[in-house]
Structures are given as C-alpha cells and as structure tokens.
Scaffold this active site. Sequence first.
Site, mmCIF file in Angstrom:
data_model
loop_
_atom_site.group_PDB
_atom_site.id
_atom_site.type_symbol
_atom_site.label_atom_id
_atom_site.label_comp_id
_atom_site.label_asym_id
_atom_site.label_seq_id
_atom_site.Cartn_x
_atom_site.Cartn_y
_atom_site.Cartn_z
ATOM 1 N N HIS A 131 0.813 -1.233 0.000
ATOM 2 C CA HIS A 131 0.000 0.000 0.000
ATOM 3 C C HIS A 131 0.844 1.279 0.000
ATOM 4 O O HIS A 131 0.286 2.371 -0.132
ATOM 5 C CB HIS A 131 -0.927 0.035 1.213
ATOM 6 N N ASP A 144 -3.042 -10.583 -2.388
ATOM 7 C CA ASP A 144 -3.611 -10.037 -1.153
ATOM 8 C C ASP A 144 -5.046 -9.584 -1.448
ATOM 9 O O ASP A 144 -5.359 -9.166 -2.561
ATOM 10 C CB ASP A 144 -2.760 -8.844 -0.700
ATOM 11 N N HIS A 147 -6.550 -7.011 -0.575
ATOM 12 C CA HIS A 147 -6.640 -5.570 -0.834
ATOM 13 C C HIS A 147 -5.860 -5.225 -2.105
ATOM 14 O O HIS A 147 -4.843 -5.863 -2.403
ATOM 15 C CB HIS A 147 -6.052 -4.781 0.341
ATOM 16 N N ASP A 168 -5.117 -12.585 3.380
ATOM 17 C CA ASP A 168 -6.352 -12.055 3.959
ATOM 18 C C ASP A 168 -7.582 -12.281 3.075
ATOM 19 O O ASP A 168 -8.679 -11.839 3.423
ATOM 20 C CB ASP A 168 -6.203 -10.570 4.330
HETATM 21 ZN ZN LIG Z 1 -4.442 -7.023 2.646
#
Ligand SMILES: [Zn+2]
Length: 310
Positions: free
Chosen positions: A125, A162, A164, A245
């Site tokens: 991120h 992931d 996200h 996740d």
């Molecule tokens: Zn994540």
Amino acid sequence: MTTILFSHEAALNHVNPPGHPERVARLEAILGALDAPEFSTLLRREAPRAEASEVLRCHPQVHLDRIEALAPERGFVSLDPDTYLSPGSLEAAFRAVGAAGAAVDAVLKGHAANAFVAMRPPGHHAEREKAMGFCLFGNVAIAAKRALDYHGLQRVAVLDFDVHHGNGTQDLLWDEARAFFASSHQMPLYPGSGHPSERGVHGQVMNVPLSPGTGGAEMRAAWEGILDRAREFQPELVLVSAGFDAHRDDPLAGLMWTESDFAWVTGAICDLAEETCAGRVVSCLEGGYDLDALAASVAAHVRVLMERGG
Ligand SMILES: [Zn+2]
C-alpha cells in the site's frame, strides 16, 4: 536447489497500538508454523538492512526523510489512521526492504530456486510519497526495480493476491514498462482503487476485482486469466505480494479462499515461472489477520514453493 526463507527478529520489533490487526503475533504464528519438521530443509537467512539507496529506487528522499524524522523513541506516531511508527519500525522496515532485495539476489544468482520473505511491515500500500495501509516502503516494487536496474533484467512480473488492491505497488510501477503488475482484490474494499480501467502508462497493469463472497472456483478462473497475461509478458523473474487475507476466516475482508486455494495459486504461479524463467519466484508476505488461517495458509504456500523448488 531449494527454497530460502528470509526473516529477521527486527520484524518483531515493529509494534502497532493494542488492538491493531497488523500485529507482532502474525509473524510469530508464521515462524511457529515454519518450525514444523516438514520445513526443516528450508534454507534460513537473516534479512540484511537495506541501504537508503534501495528505498530511493522507488520513493523520493522526502518520503524517507519524513519517516525518519517522525520515528519515535517511545510510544507510537501515527502516519495515517491505520499506519504507525514505533521505536523498532524503521529497522524493521529497512530490513523488510533488504530481505526482498536479498531474496531477489539469491534467486537470480541460483542460490535457491525460490524464496519466501517473512517480514513486516508489509509494503504493497505504500505509495511514492505516502505511507498507508500498515505499509511504509514498497518492499516488492523496490525488489522489482532492483531486479531490473541492478541485475539488468528486462521483464519482471509482480503478482499480488492479497485481498486488498496493491495500490502502492501499482503507483510505484505505474510507468515502468519492464514490470507487469497484476492484482486480484475484493471490491469494494480498502483502499478503493484497482478498477480494471487502471492499466498503467504502458498497459502493463492488470486489475481483477472480485465480489465479496468470492470462493475458490471464481478465484481460480480469475488467476488463470492473470497468468495468461503474465505468460505473454514472458517474465524473467516472478515476484509475489503474498497476502493471505482473502482467507474465509480473515476478519478484514469477505472472500472465501481456503488453504487449498492458496496452494493452488502458488502452484499456478510456479507453473508460469517454470515456463518462462526457470522457476524463479520471490514471494513476500503482505496481509493476513486471522492467526490460525494465516499460519496454515503460509505453510500451504511455502510447502508448494519447496515442492517446486526441488
Ligand atoms: Zn491485505
């Protein structure tokens, strides 16, 4: 040839405030799982501390200066509502960058077939001038730049499973024609980016959003599409942002993947790497917040890396 595990105790000294999901216990759970007898043949290496010049492959000096200036001697400093510095964070972050770079070096020099980097804070991120989403530096994007600019590779693939969107990696590699970046992620979900229309300056970015509730069958179809595109790119090295996740037990998201799905995608990524680059895969830990699911999923991931590494 085998698999190398890179880690360092400094990664246990990056501490977030109580109740934060990105916690020290995550790495303890992973290292505990990888202590099982079946992993006794993993080569284990300490993560070196990256030079500042490595961070500067992707981030401007002002980003580094800001984080160094804010690092506290005690307690916490918040960089955004999710992202904190503790006294041990800088050392952990530099070693997370160093581990990914050392893993690239080891695999490209033939010291191992593939590598797994078990470090924190995660990286995908972190944007050029912005720490966010638990991430300070773009560990995997920096490793990709190292493979290209230091080792002289022409084409590197960065694959992010992931849950996200890897907005930071996308930002850092947005104009890099030599890097194919693909991310599957739940949408809607933090950070909100990752629409298929986001394609990079050279059309080398691929985003595949998944609806909440997506399980193994749709996930596998999505990844077959991603890997077809990656195959056309003919990467000379495959980097993985390995977040766990998307697991059905994860508290931060709503996908329904299982350990066997993580094993499947790992094997499919290894297939790509075997076809295009002698099996060279460097996988770096990102998210995963249910400790049991995380430990079991990392074990499934590393088991496949070891099987494929020979
Ligand atoms: Zn994540």
